[in-house]
Design an enzyme around this catalytic site. Structure first.
Site, PDB file in Angstrom:
ATOM      1  N   TYR A  37      47.832  -2.889 -37.913  1.00  0.00           N
ATOM      2  CA  TYR A  37      47.152  -2.509 -38.228  1.00  0.00           C
ATOM      3  C   TYR A  37      46.298  -2.500 -38.880  1.00  0.00           C
ATOM      4  CZ  TYR A  37      48.297   1.914 -34.502  1.00  0.00           C
ATOM      5  OH  TYR A  37      48.351   2.243 -33.488  1.00  0.00           O
ATOM      6  N   LYS A  97      30.252 -12.820 -22.799  1.00  0.00           N
ATOM      7  CA  LYS A  97      29.308 -13.769 -21.078  1.00  0.00           C
ATOM      8  C   LYS A  97      29.214 -14.580 -21.754  1.00  0.00           C
ATOM      9  CE  LYS A  97      29.101  -8.926 -19.217  1.00  0.00           C
ATOM     10  NZ  LYS A  97      29.188  -7.539 -20.349  1.00  0.00           N
ATOM     11  N   THR A 109      28.010  -7.143 -25.457  1.00  0.00           N
ATOM     12  CA  THR A 109      29.653  -7.732 -25.574  1.00  0.00           C
ATOM     13  C   THR A 109      29.643  -9.408 -26.141  1.00  0.00           C
ATOM     14  OG1 THR A 109      28.755  -8.609 -22.722  1.00  0.00           O
ATOM     15  CG2 THR A 109      30.094  -6.044 -23.033  1.00  0.00           C
ATOM     16  N   ASP A 164      20.407  -2.722 -25.427  1.00  0.00           N
ATOM     17  CA  ASP A 164      21.742  -3.728 -24.655  1.00  0.00           C
ATOM     18  C   ASP A 164      22.140  -5.462 -24.273  1.00  0.00           C
ATOM     19  OD1 ASP A 164      24.299  -4.723 -23.630  1.00  0.00           O
ATOM     20  OD2 ASP A 164      24.216  -2.539 -22.646  1.00  0.00           O
ATOM     21  N   ARG A 196      37.152 -11.223 -25.243  1.00  0.00           N
ATOM     22  CA  ARG A 196      36.958 -10.217 -24.972  1.00  0.00           C
ATOM     23  C   ARG A 196      36.738  -8.819 -25.738  1.00  0.00           C
ATOM     24  NH1 ARG A 196      35.437  -9.001 -19.491  1.00  0.00           N
ATOM     25  NH2 ARG A 196      36.011 -11.006 -19.264  1.00  0.00           N
ATOM     26  N   GLU A 245      43.586   0.241 -39.869  1.00  0.00           N
ATOM     27  CA  GLU A 245      42.063   1.495 -39.408  1.00  0.00           C
ATOM     28  C   GLU A 245      41.594   1.833 -40.390  1.00  0.00           C
ATOM     29  OE1 GLU A 245      44.126   5.697 -38.011  1.00  0.00           O
ATOM     30  OE2 GLU A 245      44.626   4.379 -36.507  1.00  0.00           O
TER      31      GLU A 245
HETATM   32  N1  DSN Z   1      30.163  -5.761 -15.976  1.00  0.00           N
HETATM   33  C1  DSN Z   1      29.618  -5.936 -16.575  1.00  0.00           C
HETATM   34  C2  DSN Z   1      28.703  -7.097 -15.642  1.00  0.00           C
HETATM   35  O1  DSN Z   1      29.544  -8.376 -15.346  1.00  0.00           O
HETATM   36  O2  DSN Z   1      27.347  -7.623 -15.755  1.00  0.00           O
HETATM   37  C3  DSN Z   1      29.176  -5.466 -17.195  1.00  0.00           C
HETATM   38  O3  DSN Z   1      29.157  -4.937 -18.258  1.00  0.00           O
END
Ligand code: DSN
Length: 441
Positions: free
Chosen positions: A42, A236, A233, A206, A242, A44
Site C-alpha cells: 500500500y 497503446k 493510457t 487525451d 495497462r 496511498e
Molecule cells: N478502448 C480504447 C480504444 O480501443 O481506443 C480507448 O480507451
C-alpha cells in the site's frame, strides 16, 4: 485452471497478429515489473516532488521523503519518483501523475480537478471518433457535467469552425482534443487560440492513442502548443503496462495543501483529484512497469519504432486502397485506419471482425462518422500498426496483411468456406511465429 488459460492466451498472441490500434506487446522487463512483489504494498499518498530534473541517478540522490499514509515506502518512493521524472522528460511536462489506474480514471480526475457540477466541456462526439469518457451519455461524468460535441467534417478533419463557434457560444470550462478513431494530426495551436478567447478555459488533450508517437517524435506534443493538461493510457503506442497517466504544465506544490483554483495550480489540483479525490491506493507494481516503459521510450530505438509505426500504417492504407477498401478520411497520418467495409464489401464491421478472428488477425468493429448502423454491427472496422511493428513487421508485410484482409472480406461476403479460412489461418500463423513476442525473447 487460470494458469492454463493464461498459457492459451500466450499461444493465441504468438500465433496471431494484433491489429487493434490500441493494443501492443510489452517487453519482458515491463511484464516482470507488473508481476512483482510491489503488488503487496500500500502506498496511498505521494512521494516528494522536489528535485525531479536531471537523470535517474540525480533524481534518486536528492530525496526519498514522501507524503504517504503507510510505512515501508523506501523503495516505492524511489520507484514512483523515477516514473514521474521519466514521464516529465518524455513529454516536456512540469508534472506527471503516474497513479491513474486507467485512461478513464485519468480523464475523470481532470474533470474533478477543474469542473463544478453542470460546467461545460467541449469535446468530440463518440460517433465521430471521440471517446466514451468524453461525455457519452452512458458515463457517470455525463450525468455530472454538461458535454457539448463538435464533429469532424466531410474531409475527416476536426470541424474547427464548429469548434470555434461552440466555444464562443458555450464558454466551456474545458476544451478537449484527443480521439479513439481519428487519423489526422490535430491543429493544437489553432485550438489553443480558440480557447484563449474563453475565460477560465482548461485545454486538455487525451493523447491515449498517440502518446507513443509523441514520445517518439513523430506527432506534435500538445503541451508544446499551450495545452495545460495531457492525459493518456500507457499501454497503446507507448507500449507500457495497462494504466493511465496525467501530464501537466504549471506550478507543482505540496499535494497535502489545497491550492487556489487557478490554471497555474492545475498540477496540484490534479494530484488531489487523483488521490484522495477519485482513487485510493496506487498500484505500485503498475507504476514500476510504467517507469520501465518510460525508460524504454526515452531510448533512441523508440524514435525509430514510432517512425516505423507510421510508415507501416501508411503502407497498409495504400495496400488496402488499391484493393478497393474504403478508407475513412482517405488515409492516415498516424498509427490507425478506419475502413468502411459496408460500402466497399457489403459486410458489417462485426461480421468482418469475426471472420478475421478465425484466421488469427485481430481488429475491432467500429462506427464510422455519421454511421446509420447499430453500434454492435457498425459499418466499419478500426485497425492499426503499433503491435505488428513491435513484432518487427515491415512495409512489405503490410501488403501481405492487406491481401489477407481482402481475401477474408470476400470469404465473409460469400458465406465462407472452412478450408479457405484454415488455409489463411496457416499463412497468418507462419508469419506470426517467425516474429516472436518481445516477452518471448
Ligand atoms: N478502448 C480504447 C480504444 O480501443 O481506443 C480507448 O480507451
Amino acid at each position: 485452471m487460470i494458469f492454463e488459460l493464461i498459457e492459451q492466451e500466450r499461444v493465441r498472441q504468438r500465433e496471431g497478429l494484433e491489429l487493434i490500434p490500441s493494443e501492443n506487446y510489452v517487453s519482458r522487463a515491463v511484464l516482470e515489473a507488473m508481476g512483482s512483489v510491489l503488488t503487496n504494498k500500500y502506498a496511498e499518498g505521494y512521494p516528494n516532488f522536489e528535485g525531479l530534473d536531471g537523470n535517474d541517478d540525480e533524481v534518486l540522490a536528492r530525496t526519498n521523503e514522501g507524503h504517504r499514509y503507510y510505512g515501508g515506502q523506501e523503495n516505492t518512493n524511489k520507484i514512483e519518483r523515477l516514473a514521474i521524472a521519466r514521464a516529465r522528460r518524455l513529454f516536456h511536462a512540469d508534472h506527471a501523475n503516474v497513479q491513474p489506474h486507467s485512461g478513464a480514471q485519468a480523464n475523470n480526475a481532470v474533470y474533478y480537478a477543474w469542473l463544478k457540477p453542470g460546467d461545460t466541456v467541449l469535446a468530440m462526439s463518440l460517433a465521430d471518433g471521440g471517446h466514451l469518457t468524453h461525455g457519452a451519455p452512458v458515463t457517470q461524468s455525463a450525468q455530472v457535467y454538461n458535454f457539448v460535441n463538435y464533429d469532424v467534417g466531410a474531409d475527416g478533419e476536426i470541424d474547427y469552425e464548429m469548434l470555434e463557434r461552440l466555444a464562443r457560444e458555450c464558454r466551456p470550462k474545458i476544451i478537449l482534443v484527443g480521439y479513439s478513431a481519428y487519423m489526422k494530426i490535430p491543429d493544437f495551436a489553432r485550438v489553443a487560440k480558440i480557447a484563449a478567447a474563453v475565460p477560465d478555459c482548461l485545454l486538455m488533450a487525451d493523447m491515449a492513442h498517440v502518446a507513443g508517437l509523441i514520445a517518439g517524435g513523430v506527432h506534435p506534443n500538445p503541451l508544446d502548443s499551450g495545452f495545460h493538461v495531457m492525459t493518456t493510457t500507457t499501454h497503446k503506442t507507448l507500449r507500457g503496462p495497462r494504466g493511465g497517466l496525467i501530464l501537466s504544465r504549471g506550478k507543482v506544490s505540496n499535494p497535502l495543501k489545497k491550492p487556489e483554483r487557478t490554471l497555474e495550480n492545475i498540477p496540484t489540483l490534479i494530484d488531489r483529484a487523483v488521490f484522495p479525490g477519485t482513487q485510493g491506493g496506487p498500484l505500485e507494481h503498475v507504476i514500476a512497469a510504467k517507469a520501465v516503459a518510460f525508460g524504454e521510450a526515452l531510448r533512441p530505438e523508440f524514435q525509430s519504432y514510432a517512425q516505423k509505426v507510421v510508415a507501416n500504417a501508411r503502407a497498409l492504407a495504400e495496400a488496402l486502397r488499391v484493393r478497393a477498401f474504403t478508407i475513412v478520411g482517405g488515409g492516415t497520418d498516424n498509427h490507425l485506419l478506419l475502413l468502411d467495409v459496408m460500402s466497399s464489401h457489403g459486410i458489417d464491421g462485426k461480421s468482418f471482425e469475426r471472420a478475421l478472428d478465425r484466421i488469427g488477425l485481430t481488429l475491432n468493429a467500429n462506427a464510422i462518422p455519421r454511421d446509420k448502423r447499430k453500434a454492435f454491427a457498425p459499418s466499419g472496422v478500426r485497425l492499426g500498426t503499433p503491435a505488428v511493428t513491435t513484432r518487427g513487421l515491415d512495409e512489405a508485410d503490410m501488403v501481405t496483411i492487406a491481401d489477407w484482409l481482402q481475401r477474408t472480406a470476400k470469404l465473409c461476403a460469400g458465406g465462407g468456406d472452412e478450408a479457405a479460412y484454415a488455409a489463411l489461418r496457416d499463412e497468418v500463423q507462419e508469419l506470426a511465429l517467425s516474429h516472436p513476442l518481445p516477452s518471448d525473447n
